[in-house]
Scaffold this motif. Structure first.
Motif, PDB file in Angstrom:
ATOM      1  N   GLY A  66     -15.727  11.713 -23.703  1.00 17.04           N
ATOM      2  CA  GLY A  66     -15.897   9.908 -23.755  1.00 17.04           C
ATOM      3  C   GLY A  66     -17.040   9.874 -22.852  1.00 17.04           C
ATOM      4  N   ARG A  67     -17.310   8.680 -23.381  1.00 22.01           N
ATOM      5  CA  ARG A  67     -18.799   7.709 -22.245  1.00 22.01           C
ATOM      6  C   ARG A  67     -17.873   6.955 -21.529  1.00 22.01           C
ATOM      7  N   VAL A  68     -18.041   7.048 -19.437  1.00 26.86           N
ATOM      8  CA  VAL A  68     -17.475   6.165 -19.552  1.00 26.86           C
ATOM      9  C   VAL A  68     -17.915   5.854 -18.099  1.00 26.86           C
ATOM     10  N   HIS A  69     -18.162   4.534 -16.801  1.00 30.19           N
ATOM     11  CA  HIS A  69     -18.503   4.468 -16.238  1.00 30.19           C
ATOM     12  C   HIS A  69     -17.635   3.978 -15.120  1.00 30.19           C
ATOM     13  N   HIS A  70     -16.710   4.092 -13.830  1.00 30.87           N
ATOM     14  CA  HIS A  70     -15.858   3.822 -13.440  1.00 30.87           C
ATOM     15  C   HIS A  70     -16.283   2.515 -12.002  1.00 30.87           C
ATOM     16  N   ALA A  71     -16.121   1.681 -12.086  1.00 29.16           N
ATOM     17  CA  ALA A  71     -16.628   0.599 -11.446  1.00 29.16           C
ATOM     18  C   ALA A  71     -15.568   0.271 -10.305  1.00 29.16           C
ATOM     19  N   GLY A  72     -15.756   0.423  -9.093  1.00 32.17           N
ATOM     20  CA  GLY A  72     -14.491   0.369  -8.263  1.00 32.17           C
ATOM     21  C   GLY A  72     -14.956   0.349  -6.572  1.00 32.17           C
ATOM     22  N   LYS A  73     -14.128   0.647  -5.713  1.00 31.95           N
ATOM     23  CA  LYS A  73     -14.625   0.530  -4.639  1.00 31.95           C
ATOM     24  C   LYS A  73     -13.479   1.823  -3.253  1.00 31.95           C
ATOM     25  N   ILE A  74     -14.179   2.499  -2.929  1.00 29.85           N
ATOM     26  CA  ILE A  74     -13.315   3.560  -2.064  1.00 29.85           C
ATOM     27  C   ILE A  74     -13.914   3.116  -0.339  1.00 29.85           C
ATOM     28  N   GLY A  75     -12.678   4.082   0.524  1.00 33.41           N
ATOM     29  CA  GLY A  75     -13.281   4.786   1.437  1.00 33.41           C
ATOM     30  C   GLY A  75     -13.860   5.468   1.979  1.00 33.41           C
ATOM     31  N   GLN A  76     -14.713   6.328   3.072  1.00 29.36           N
ATOM     32  CA  GLN A  76     -14.935   7.126   3.577  1.00 29.36           C
ATOM     33  C   GLN A  76     -13.237   8.528   3.418  1.00 29.36           C
ATOM     34  N   ASP A  77     -12.540   7.557   3.164  1.00 38.01           N
ATOM     35  CA  ASP A  77     -11.412   9.077   3.205  1.00 38.01           C
ATOM     36  C   ASP A  77     -10.772   9.220   2.190  1.00 38.01           C
ATOM     37  N   GLY A  78     -12.303   8.378   0.728  1.00 37.81           N
ATOM     38  CA  GLY A  78     -11.566   9.048  -0.078  1.00 37.81           C
ATOM     39  C   GLY A  78     -12.998   9.814  -1.482  1.00 37.81           C
ATOM     40  N   ILE A  79     -14.106  10.126  -0.079  1.00 46.35           N
ATOM     41  CA  ILE A  79     -14.803  11.209  -1.056  1.00 46.35           C
ATOM     42  C   ILE A  79     -14.448  11.937  -1.975  1.00 46.35           C
ATOM     43  N   SER A 132     -17.160   1.793   0.767  1.00 42.02           N
ATOM     44  CA  SER A 132     -16.380   0.300   2.137  1.00 42.02           C
ATOM     45  C   SER A 132     -16.484   1.329   3.694  1.00 42.02           C
ATOM     46  N   GLU A 133     -16.234   0.686   4.476  1.00 45.10           N
ATOM     47  CA  GLU A 133     -15.739   1.951   5.887  1.00 45.10           C
ATOM     48  C   GLU A 133     -14.183   1.352   6.072  1.00 45.10           C
ATOM     49  N   THR A 134     -13.149   0.631   5.619  1.00 43.10           N
ATOM     50  CA  THR A 134     -11.786   0.997   5.072  1.00 43.10           C
ATOM     51  C   THR A 134     -10.802   1.964   4.504  1.00 43.10           C
ATOM     52  N   ASN A 135      -9.872   1.592   4.918  1.00 44.79           N
ATOM     53  CA  ASN A 135      -9.393   2.577   4.138  1.00 44.79           C
ATOM     54  C   ASN A 135      -9.183   2.707   2.250  1.00 44.79           C
ATOM     55  N   THR A 136      -9.221   3.768   1.756  1.00 46.43           N
ATOM     56  CA  THR A 136      -8.835   4.451   0.507  1.00 46.43           C
ATOM     57  C   THR A 136      -7.444   3.850  -0.202  1.00 46.43           C
ATOM     58  N   GLY A 137      -7.440   2.841  -0.892  1.00 46.47           N
ATOM     59  CA  GLY A 137      -5.625   2.426  -1.550  1.00 46.47           C
ATOM     60  C   GLY A 137      -4.745   4.154  -1.756  1.00 46.47           C
ATOM     61  N   HIS A 138      -3.583   3.881  -1.685  1.00 43.96           N
ATOM     62  CA  HIS A 138      -2.744   5.202  -1.801  1.00 43.96           C
ATOM     63  C   HIS A 138      -1.569   4.937  -1.628  1.00 43.96           C
ATOM     64  N   ALA A 139      -1.156   5.884  -2.721  1.00 43.10           N
ATOM     65  CA  ALA A 139       0.061   5.922  -3.220  1.00 43.10           C
ATOM     66  C   ALA A 139       1.695   6.861  -2.429  1.00 43.10           C
ATOM     67  N   VAL A 140       2.747   6.025  -2.356  1.00 49.50           N
ATOM     68  CA  VAL A 140       3.899   7.143  -2.383  1.00 49.50           C
ATOM     69  C   VAL A 140       4.808   7.906  -3.363  1.00 49.50           C
ATOM     70  N   ILE A 141       5.256   8.875  -3.832  1.00 53.60           N
ATOM     71  CA  ILE A 141       5.171   9.377  -4.757  1.00 53.60           C
ATOM     72  C   ILE A 141       6.248  10.069  -4.836  1.00 53.60           C
ATOM     73  N   GLN A 142       7.763   9.654  -5.288  1.00 52.26           N
ATOM     74  CA  GLN A 142       8.946  10.882  -5.658  1.00 52.26           C
ATOM     75  C   GLN A 142       8.561  11.693  -7.281  1.00 52.26           C
ATOM     76  N   ILE A 143       8.665  12.456  -7.285  1.00 50.03           N
ATOM     77  CA  ILE A 143       8.912  12.882  -7.611  1.00 50.03           C
ATOM     78  C   ILE A 143      10.819  13.394  -8.112  1.00 50.03           C
ATOM     79  N   ALA A 144      11.443  13.322  -9.308  1.00 51.05           N
ATOM     80  CA  ALA A 144      12.610  13.339  -9.032  1.00 51.05           C
ATOM     81  C   ALA A 144      12.728  14.751  -9.585  1.00 51.05           C
ATOM     82  N   SER A 145      14.495  15.412  -9.843  1.00 50.01           N
ATOM     83  CA  SER A 145      14.228  17.067 -10.864  1.00 50.01           C
ATOM     84  C   SER A 145      14.102  16.583 -12.059  1.00 50.01           C
ATOM     85  N   GLY A 146      13.627  17.160 -12.907  1.00 45.97           N
ATOM     86  CA  GLY A 146      13.500  17.044 -14.546  1.00 45.97           C
ATOM     87  C   GLY A 146      12.430  15.860 -14.550  1.00 45.97           C
ATOM     88  N   GLY A 147      11.365  15.201 -13.596  1.00 46.28           N
ATOM     89  CA  GLY A 147       9.606  15.192 -13.996  1.00 46.28           C
ATOM     90  C   GLY A 147       9.934  13.442 -13.660  1.00 46.28           C
TER      91      GLY A 147
END
Ligand code: RIB
Length: 299
Positions: free
Chosen positions: A53-66, A85-100
Protein backbone atom coordinates in the motif's frame (compact mmCIF):
# COMPACT_ATOMS: atom_id res chain seq x y z
CA UNK A 1 -8.36 6.01 -1.35
CA UNK A 2 -5.28 7.59 -2.89
CA UNK A 3 -2.89 7.99 0.03
CA UNK A 4 -3.10 6.75 3.60
CA UNK A 5 -1.77 9.28 6.12
CA UNK A 6 -1.04 7.33 9.28
CA UNK A 7 -0.66 9.79 12.17
CA UNK A 8 0.62 7.40 14.79
CA UNK A 9 2.99 6.30 17.51
CA UNK A 10 6.46 4.85 17.23
CA UNK A 11 7.69 2.87 20.24
CA UNK A 12 10.70 0.93 21.37
CA UNK A 13 9.22 -2.33 22.67
CA UNK A 14 10.95 -4.00 25.64
CA UNK A 15 9.63 -7.54 25.53
CA UNK A 16 9.87 -10.05 28.41
CA UNK A 17 8.93 -13.73 28.11
CA UNK A 18 7.23 -14.75 31.35
CA UNK A 19 5.49 -17.94 32.53
CA UNK A 20 2.37 -15.84 33.36
CA UNK A 21 1.54 -12.13 33.84
CA UNK A 22 3.05 -10.67 37.00
CA UNK A 23 0.56 -10.11 39.84
CA UNK A 24 0.32 -7.16 42.26
CA UNK A 25 3.12 -7.33 44.82
CA UNK A 26 4.93 -10.13 42.96
CA UNK A 27 8.45 -10.07 41.49
CA UNK A 28 8.62 -12.41 38.53
CA UNK A 29 11.86 -13.47 36.79
CA UNK A 30 11.68 -13.00 33.01
CA UNK A 31 12.81 -15.99 30.88
CA UNK A 32 13.94 -13.95 27.87
CA UNK A 33 14.32 -10.27 27.00
CA UNK A 34 14.45 -8.58 23.59
CA UNK A 35 13.98 -5.11 22.11
CA UNK A 36 11.76 -4.73 19.03
CA UNK A 37 10.40 -1.84 16.93
CA UNK A 38 6.76 -1.18 17.79
CA UNK A 39 4.04 1.33 18.51
CA UNK A 40 0.62 0.83 16.98
CA UNK A 41 1.28 3.58 14.45
CA UNK A 42 4.62 2.26 13.24
CA UNK A 43 3.28 -1.31 13.10
CA UNK A 44 0.31 -0.25 10.98
CA UNK A 45 2.49 1.79 8.60
CA UNK A 46 4.85 -1.15 8.11
CA UNK A 47 1.90 -3.48 7.57
CA UNK A 48 0.47 -1.21 4.85
CA UNK A 49 3.86 -0.93 3.14
CA UNK A 50 4.52 -4.70 3.30
CA UNK A 51 1.05 -5.19 1.84
CA UNK A 52 2.19 -2.95 -1.04
CA UNK A 53 0.00 0.00 0.00
CA UNK A 54 0.91 3.70 -0.21
CA UNK A 55 1.39 5.17 3.25
CA UNK A 56 2.84 8.37 4.73
CA UNK A 57 3.72 8.09 8.41
CA UNK A 58 3.32 11.28 10.48
CA UNK A 59 4.59 11.36 14.04
CA UNK A 60 7.55 12.15 16.27
CA UNK A 61 10.57 10.19 17.50
CA UNK A 62 13.68 11.12 19.52
CA UNK A 63 17.31 10.46 18.62
CA UNK A 64 16.99 7.10 20.42
CA UNK A 65 14.32 6.15 17.87
CA UNK A 66 16.42 6.50 14.69
CA UNK A 67 16.34 2.70 14.35
CA UNK A 68 12.53 2.91 14.17
CA UNK A 69 12.80 5.42 11.33
CA UNK A 70 15.15 3.07 9.48
CA UNK A 71 12.74 0.14 9.86
CA UNK A 72 9.94 2.19 8.29
CA UNK A 73 12.22 3.43 5.49
CA UNK A 74 13.28 -0.16 4.71
CA UNK A 75 9.63 -1.15 4.48
CA UNK A 76 8.90 1.66 1.98
CA UNK A 77 6.92 4.03 4.22
CA UNK A 78 7.02 7.71 3.15
CA UNK A 79 8.55 9.65 6.07
CA UNK A 80 8.32 13.27 4.88
CA UNK A 81 6.05 13.92 7.88
CA UNK A 82 8.17 12.24 10.58
CA UNK A 83 9.57 14.73 13.12
CA UNK A 84 12.72 14.09 15.16
CA UNK A 85 13.13 15.80 18.53
CA UNK A 86 15.67 15.90 21.34
CA UNK A 87 13.47 14.10 23.90
CA UNK A 88 12.92 10.37 24.34
CA UNK A 89 10.91 8.20 22.00
CA UNK A 90 7.84 6.44 23.39
CA UNK A 91 8.33 2.92 24.66
CA UNK A 92 6.40 -0.13 25.74
CA UNK A 93 7.02 -2.79 28.39
CA UNK A 94 5.48 -6.01 27.14
CA UNK A 95 5.00 -9.33 28.92
CA UNK A 96 4.52 -12.37 26.70
CA UNK A 97 3.05 -15.29 28.66
CA UNK A 98 3.59 -18.90 27.59
CA UNK A 99 0.87 -19.43 24.99
CA UNK A 100 1.60 -16.06 23.35
CA UNK A 101 -0.84 -13.67 25.05
CA UNK A 102 0.52 -10.22 25.91
CA UNK A 103 0.10 -7.50 28.54
CA UNK A 104 1.42 -4.05 27.60
CA UNK A 105 2.31 -0.81 29.39
CA UNK A 106 3.06 2.13 27.09
CA UNK A 107 4.83 5.35 27.88
CA UNK A 108 4.06 8.12 25.39
CA UNK A 109 7.38 10.02 25.18
CA UNK A 110 7.64 11.92 21.88
CA UNK A 111 4.32 10.41 20.73
CA UNK A 112 2.52 12.57 23.29
CA UNK A 113 4.58 15.73 22.63
CA UNK A 114 3.22 16.46 19.18
CA UNK A 115 1.77 19.99 18.97
CA UNK A 116 -1.40 21.13 17.19
CA UNK A 117 0.59 23.37 14.79
CA UNK A 118 2.77 20.37 13.82
CA UNK A 119 -0.31 18.20 13.35
CA UNK A 120 -1.94 20.66 10.95
CA UNK A 121 1.25 20.72 8.83
CA UNK A 122 1.12 16.92 8.45
CA UNK A 123 -1.90 17.48 6.19
CA UNK A 124 -0.25 19.96 3.78
CA UNK A 125 -0.48 17.75 0.69
CA UNK A 126 -3.56 15.77 1.63
CA UNK A 127 -6.92 16.01 -0.12
CA UNK A 128 -10.36 14.45 -0.49
CA UNK A 129 -9.95 10.78 -1.38
CA UNK A 130 -7.14 10.24 1.13
CA UNK A 131 -7.58 8.34 4.40
CA UNK A 132 -6.40 9.40 7.85
CA UNK A 133 -5.46 6.41 10.00
CA UNK A 134 -5.32 7.08 13.75
CA UNK A 135 -4.74 5.09 16.90
CA UNK A 136 -5.01 6.43 20.44
CA UNK A 137 -1.30 6.70 21.28
CA UNK A 138 -0.45 10.25 20.10
CA UNK A 139 -1.40 13.74 21.24
CA UNK A 140 -3.59 16.04 19.09
CA UNK A 141 -5.97 13.36 17.77
CA UNK A 142 -8.81 15.88 17.81
CA UNK A 143 -6.85 18.35 15.67
CA UNK A 144 -6.03 15.53 13.26
CA UNK A 145 -9.65 14.38 12.96
CA UNK A 146 -10.97 17.91 12.36
CA UNK A 147 -8.19 18.82 9.88
CA UNK A 148 -8.76 15.60 7.92
CA UNK A 149 -12.50 16.25 7.73
CA UNK A 150 -11.93 19.87 6.63
CA UNK A 151 -9.95 18.39 3.73
CA UNK A 152 -12.73 15.93 2.88
CA UNK A 153 -10.70 12.88 3.95
CA UNK A 154 -12.07 9.65 5.43
CA UNK A 155 -11.01 8.94 9.03
CA UNK A 156 -10.31 5.54 10.60
CA UNK A 157 -9.85 5.48 14.38
CA UNK A 158 -8.34 2.42 16.02
CA UNK A 159 -9.53 3.07 19.56
CA UNK A 160 -6.45 1.52 21.19
CA UNK A 161 -5.73 1.95 23.99
CA UNK A 162 -9.28 2.82 25.08
CA UNK A 163 -9.25 5.71 27.59
CA UNK A 164 -11.88 7.99 29.09
CA UNK A 165 -10.53 10.89 26.94
CA UNK A 166 -11.78 9.11 23.82
CA UNK A 167 -15.30 10.31 24.66
CA UNK A 168 -14.09 13.94 24.34
CA UNK A 169 -13.13 13.39 20.69
CA UNK A 170 -15.52 14.26 17.84
CA UNK A 171 -16.52 10.62 17.32
CA UNK A 172 -19.36 11.63 14.99
CA UNK A 173 -16.65 12.46 12.40
CA UNK A 174 -15.19 8.92 12.39
CA UNK A 175 -15.82 6.77 9.30
CA UNK A 176 -14.23 3.52 10.57
CA UNK A 177 -14.00 2.35 14.17
CA UNK A 178 -11.39 -0.41 14.53
CA UNK A 179 -11.84 -2.00 17.95
CA UNK A 180 -11.18 -5.20 19.82
CA UNK A 181 -13.65 -6.79 22.20
CA UNK A 182 -12.64 -4.72 25.28
CA UNK A 183 -12.44 -1.44 23.38
CA UNK A 184 -15.79 -2.13 21.70
CA UNK A 185 -17.61 -2.80 24.96
CA UNK A 186 -16.19 0.37 26.55
CA UNK A 187 -16.84 2.56 23.50
CA UNK A 188 -20.41 1.35 23.04
CA UNK A 189 -21.03 1.30 26.83
CA UNK A 190 -22.36 -2.26 26.90
CA UNK A 191 -21.27 -5.55 28.46
CA UNK A 192 -22.82 -7.44 25.58
CA UNK A 193 -20.42 -7.84 22.66
CA UNK A 194 -23.29 -8.72 20.32
CA UNK A 195 -24.72 -5.22 20.82
CA UNK A 196 -21.51 -3.30 20.09
CA UNK A 197 -21.83 -2.66 16.31
CA UNK A 198 -25.53 -1.78 16.45
CA UNK A 199 -25.07 0.62 19.33
CA UNK A 200 -22.26 2.44 17.53
CA UNK A 201 -24.22 2.57 14.28
CA UNK A 202 -27.27 3.92 16.13
CA UNK A 203 -25.14 6.68 17.62
CA UNK A 204 -23.03 7.43 14.51
CA UNK A 205 -25.23 6.26 11.60
CA UNK A 206 -22.67 6.62 8.81
CA UNK A 207 -19.86 4.75 10.62
CA UNK A 208 -18.37 1.38 9.73
CA UNK A 209 -17.45 -0.86 12.64
CA UNK A 210 -14.66 -3.40 12.45
CA UNK A 211 -14.29 -5.62 15.50
CA UNK A 212 -11.14 -7.72 15.75
CA UNK A 213 -11.79 -10.77 17.92
CA UNK A 214 -8.50 -12.70 17.95
CA UNK A 215 -9.07 -16.43 17.54
CA UNK A 216 -12.79 -15.69 16.98
CA UNK A 217 -12.06 -13.78 13.78
CA UNK A 218 -13.41 -10.37 12.86
CA UNK A 219 -16.80 -8.76 12.41
CA UNK A 220 -17.53 -5.89 10.01
CA UNK A 221 -20.81 -3.97 10.15
CA UNK A 222 -22.20 -0.77 8.68
CA UNK A 223 -25.75 0.50 8.11
CA UNK A 224 -26.36 -1.93 5.22
CA UNK A 225 -23.68 -4.65 5.29
CA UNK A 226 -22.54 -7.26 7.79
CA UNK A 227 -19.61 -9.66 7.28
CA UNK A 228 -18.15 -12.18 9.73
CA UNK A 229 -14.68 -13.49 8.93
CA UNK A 230 -13.31 -16.57 10.72
CA UNK A 231 -9.73 -16.54 12.00
CA UNK A 232 -7.14 -18.85 10.45
CA UNK A 233 -5.97 -21.49 12.89
CA UNK A 234 -2.20 -21.27 13.58
CA UNK A 235 0.25 -22.00 16.40
CA UNK A 236 0.55 -18.74 18.39
CA UNK A 237 3.97 -17.59 19.61
CA UNK A 238 3.36 -13.88 20.27
CA UNK A 239 0.11 -12.00 19.65
CA UNK A 240 1.70 -8.51 19.86
CA UNK A 241 0.93 -6.44 16.76
CA UNK A 242 -1.64 -8.87 15.32
CA UNK A 243 -4.35 -6.19 15.39
CA UNK A 244 -1.99 -3.70 13.74
CA UNK A 245 -1.12 -6.20 11.02
CA UNK A 246 -4.84 -6.78 10.46
CA UNK A 247 -5.58 -3.04 10.23
CA UNK A 248 -2.69 -2.31 7.85
CA UNK A 249 -3.53 -5.19 5.53
CA UNK A 250 -7.25 -4.34 5.59
CA UNK A 251 -6.72 -0.77 4.42
CA UNK A 252 -3.99 -1.67 1.92
CA UNK A 253 -6.44 -4.11 0.31
CA UNK A 254 -9.21 -1.48 0.17
CA UNK A 255 -6.70 0.99 -1.29
CA UNK A 256 -5.93 -1.55 -4.03
CA UNK A 257 -9.64 -1.73 -4.87
CA UNK A 258 -10.55 -4.99 -3.10
CA UNK A 259 -14.02 -5.69 -1.72
CA UNK A 260 -14.53 -5.42 2.04
CA UNK A 261 -14.95 -9.22 2.17
CA UNK A 262 -11.62 -9.86 0.45
CA UNK A 263 -9.89 -7.18 2.54
CA UNK A 264 -11.08 -8.98 5.69
CA UNK A 265 -9.86 -12.35 4.44
CA UNK A 266 -6.46 -11.00 3.51
CA UNK A 267 -6.15 -9.08 6.79
CA UNK A 268 -7.02 -12.24 8.76
CA UNK A 269 -4.38 -14.25 6.90
CA UNK A 270 -1.73 -11.59 7.56
CA UNK A 271 -2.66 -11.38 11.27
CA UNK A 272 -2.52 -15.19 11.57
CA UNK A 273 0.97 -15.22 10.08
CA UNK A 274 2.09 -12.42 12.41
CA UNK A 275 1.25 -14.34 15.60
CA UNK A 276 3.53 -17.20 14.57
CA UNK A 277 6.58 -14.90 14.92
CA UNK A 278 7.97 -12.91 17.88
CA UNK A 279 7.78 -9.11 18.10
CA UNK A 280 5.33 -6.59 16.68
CA UNK A 281 6.69 -4.90 13.52
CA UNK A 282 9.19 -7.72 12.96
CA UNK A 283 6.37 -10.28 12.78
CA UNK A 284 4.41 -8.55 10.00
CA UNK A 285 4.44 -10.74 6.87
CA UNK A 286 5.23 -9.59 3.32
CA UNK A 287 2.49 -9.63 0.66
CA UNK A 288 4.00 -12.71 -1.04
CA UNK A 289 3.88 -14.70 2.22
CA UNK A 290 0.20 -13.79 2.60
CA UNK A 291 -0.48 -14.83 -1.02
CA UNK A 292 1.20 -18.23 -0.41
CA UNK A 293 -0.62 -18.73 2.89
CA UNK A 294 -4.01 -18.02 1.29
CA UNK A 295 -3.28 -20.29 -1.66
CA UNK A 296 -2.26 -23.16 0.62
CA UNK A 297 -5.26 -22.70 2.92
CA UNK A 298 -7.71 -22.51 0.02
CA UNK A 299 -6.19 -25.47 -1.87
O1 RIB B 1 -0.25 -3.12 19.17
C1 RIB B 1 0.99 -3.50 19.64
C2 RIB B 1 1.78 -2.30 20.08
O2 RIB B 1 1.15 -1.70 21.17
C3 RIB B 1 3.19 -2.59 20.54
O3 RIB B 1 4.12 -2.61 19.50
C4 RIB B 1 3.43 -1.53 21.60
O4 RIB B 1 4.40 -0.60 21.24
C5 RIB B 1 2.07 -0.87 21.84
O5 RIB B 1 1.98 0.37 21.29
Amino acid sequence: MKTILNFGSCCIDHVYQVPYFVAAGETLPGKHYAVFPGGKGLNQSIAIARAKGRVHHAGKIGQDGIGLRDQMLDAGVNLEQLLISETNTGHAVIQIASGGDNAIIIYGGTNREIQASETIKFFTNRAAGDLLLLQNEVSCNETAIRTAKDKGMMVSFNVAPMTQEVFDLPLDLIDYFIINEHEGRALAATDNLEDVPNRLIEQYPHCRVLLTLGEHGSWYKDATTEIKQAAFNVEMVDSTGAGDTFTGYFFAALQAGASTQYALTRASAAAALSVTQPGAATSIPFAEQVDDFLQNRQA
